[in-house]
Write an enzyme that holds these catalytic residues in place. Structure first.
Site: not given
Ligand code: NAD
Ligand code: UDP
Length: 341
Positions: A126, A154, A37, A14, A150, A200, A101
């Site tokens: 989240s 948050k 990551n 993101i 997790y 995911n 973390n």
């Molecule tokens: P991502 O893992 O791709 O990005 C997170 C980044 O943070 C990575 O580049 C990682 O190297 C860096 N990082 C982690 N811990 C660190 C630390 N201690 N110091 C410095 N850098 C660090 O994940 P993303 O999907 O881009 O998510 C970004 C944020 O959004 C996260 O906080 C995540 O919890 C939140 N979020 C993501 C989702 C999703 O589905 N992707 C949904 C809701 C919230």
């Molecule tokens: N899901 C699935 N197969 C997969 C991964 C996810 O059927 O390989 C389903 C999961 O059960 C949920 C939806 O897809 O209903 C979204 O899951 P994801 O892990 O992407 O996000 P979450 O809502 O759990 O944060």
């Protein structure tokens, strides 16, 4: 001079998309990431898209010296705080690592911001913070009771942000509760690049499409939903990134405030609907199997995005087709993610 925005975790999925929208909006992203990551290649790609490669400082948000040096070296207008670990299952197996973390890391960042008198923050929260409120459409004023480490982390951070804003004047904070981010920048140059087997749905689908996984496992066909598969609110990552810029502009233009906003489309999409939409883009069917429900999953939820629309004037623009098309363009051009480069 374009205002500098510190983007923690900016090399991640993101964060890299947020860098693109920040640059397009006239800001200068400065990325701090420990690359636990992600790969610096994402930022080189941001450079190819925008013509401006964000500067990367490889450091941990728990490194107070690195943060102090960063804030001392240039004026920072605001912080977008994406850095964090995000695998729900892993957080259950190793909660201390997650809280160290994500929670302790956020405390360290906030303390450094306080020392530097930088008090404008956008925090990646989240929809997981809601837990299982007993309603399918989640609204910001619902009680939060997250069900895994997790999500609890948050929620702890959100509460801490409230305490901070109440204790000291001047904080401008937006906690943005993301629903399910999917898709990629339309160039196909940046996208989601999970390490190891994807947790995911969308990366699982695209990896089946590209032949990295043999079939999609659909977790449960007996949920109380119209087609029996789980329902979520998927949001295109570029819509999400634009939501961050809208929130940033709002914070910079208004009095100190603490906002908590859902970022979602407001629509529920089932796993099978997502799979069908992807197959349409792909032009062929994908192997799939309905397997047991995944522990910890709930049947269905989606956002009420009204507050973000009212406060920020922001709403999602990109539909399910665009999410699938862009996710596929990224995966097809980068079958092994950034390691394909
Ligand atoms: P991502 O893992 O791709 O990005 C997170 C980044 O943070 C990575 O580049 C990682 O190297 C860096 N990082 C982690 N811990 C660190 C630390 N201690 N110091 C410095 N850098 C660090 O994940 P993303 O999907 O881009 O998510 C970004 C944020 O959004 C996260 O906080 C995540 O919890 C939140 N979020 C993501 C989702 C999703 O589905 N992707 C949904 C809701 C919230
Ligand atoms: N899901 C699935 N197969 C997969 C991964 C996810 O059927 O390989 C389903 C999961 O059960 C949920 C939806 O897809 O209903 C979204 O899951 P994801 O892990 O992407 O996000 P979450 O809502 O759990 O944060």
């Amino acid at each position: 001079m374009n205002p500098t925005i510190l983007v923690t975790g900016g090399a991640g999925y993101i964060g890299a998309h947020a860098c693109v929208t920040l640059i397009a909006a006239g800001f200068t992203p400065l990325v701090l990431d420990n690359l636990c990551n992600s790969s610096a290649e994402s930022l080189r790609r941001v450079g190819r898209i925008t013509g401006v490669e964000p500067r990367l400082i490889v450091a941990d948000i728990r490194d107070a010296q690195a943060l102090d040096a960063l804030f001392a070296a240039q004026p920072v207008a605001a912080v977008m705080h994406f850095a964090g670990l995000k695998a729900v299952g892993e957080s259950t197996r190793d909660p201390l690592r997650y809280h160290d973390n994500n929670v302790a890391g956020s405390i360290g960042l906030l303390q450094a911001m306080q020392r530097a008198a930088v008090r404008t923050l956008i925090f990646s929260s989240s929809a997981t913070v809601y837990g299982e409120p007993g309603f399918e459409q989640f609204r910001e004023d619902m009680r939060c009771d997250p069900v895994n480490p997790y999500g609890r982390g948050k929620w702890m951070i959100e509460q801490m942000l409230g305490d901070l804003a109440a204790s000291e004047a001047g904080w401008r904070i937006a906690a943005l509760r993301y629903f399910n981010p999917v898709g990629a920048h339309a160039s196909g140059l940046i996208g989601e690049d999970p390490r190891g087997a994807p947790d995911n749905l969308m990366p699982a689908i695209t990896q089946v499409a590209v032949g990295r996984l043999p079939k999609l496992r659909v977790f449960g066909g007996d949920w109380p939903t119209p087609d029996g598969s789980g329902v979520r609110d998927y949001i295109h990552v570029m819509d999400l990134a634009e939501g961050h810029v809208a929130a940033l502009r709002h914070l910079l233009a208004h009095d100190p405030t603490l906002l908590t906003l859902n970022l979602g489309s407001g629509h529920g999409i089932s796993v099978l609907q997502m799979l069908r939409a992807f197959e349409q883009v792909l032009g062929r069917a994908l192997p799939c199997e309905i397997v047991a429900r995944r522990p910890g999953d709930i049947a269905a939820y989606w956002a009420d995005p009204t507050l973000a629309a009212n406060v920020l004037g922001w709403r999602t623009q990109r539909d399910l087709h665009a999410m699938c098309r862009d996710a596929w363009r990224w995966q097809q051009a980068n079958p092994r993610g950034y390691a394909s480069a």
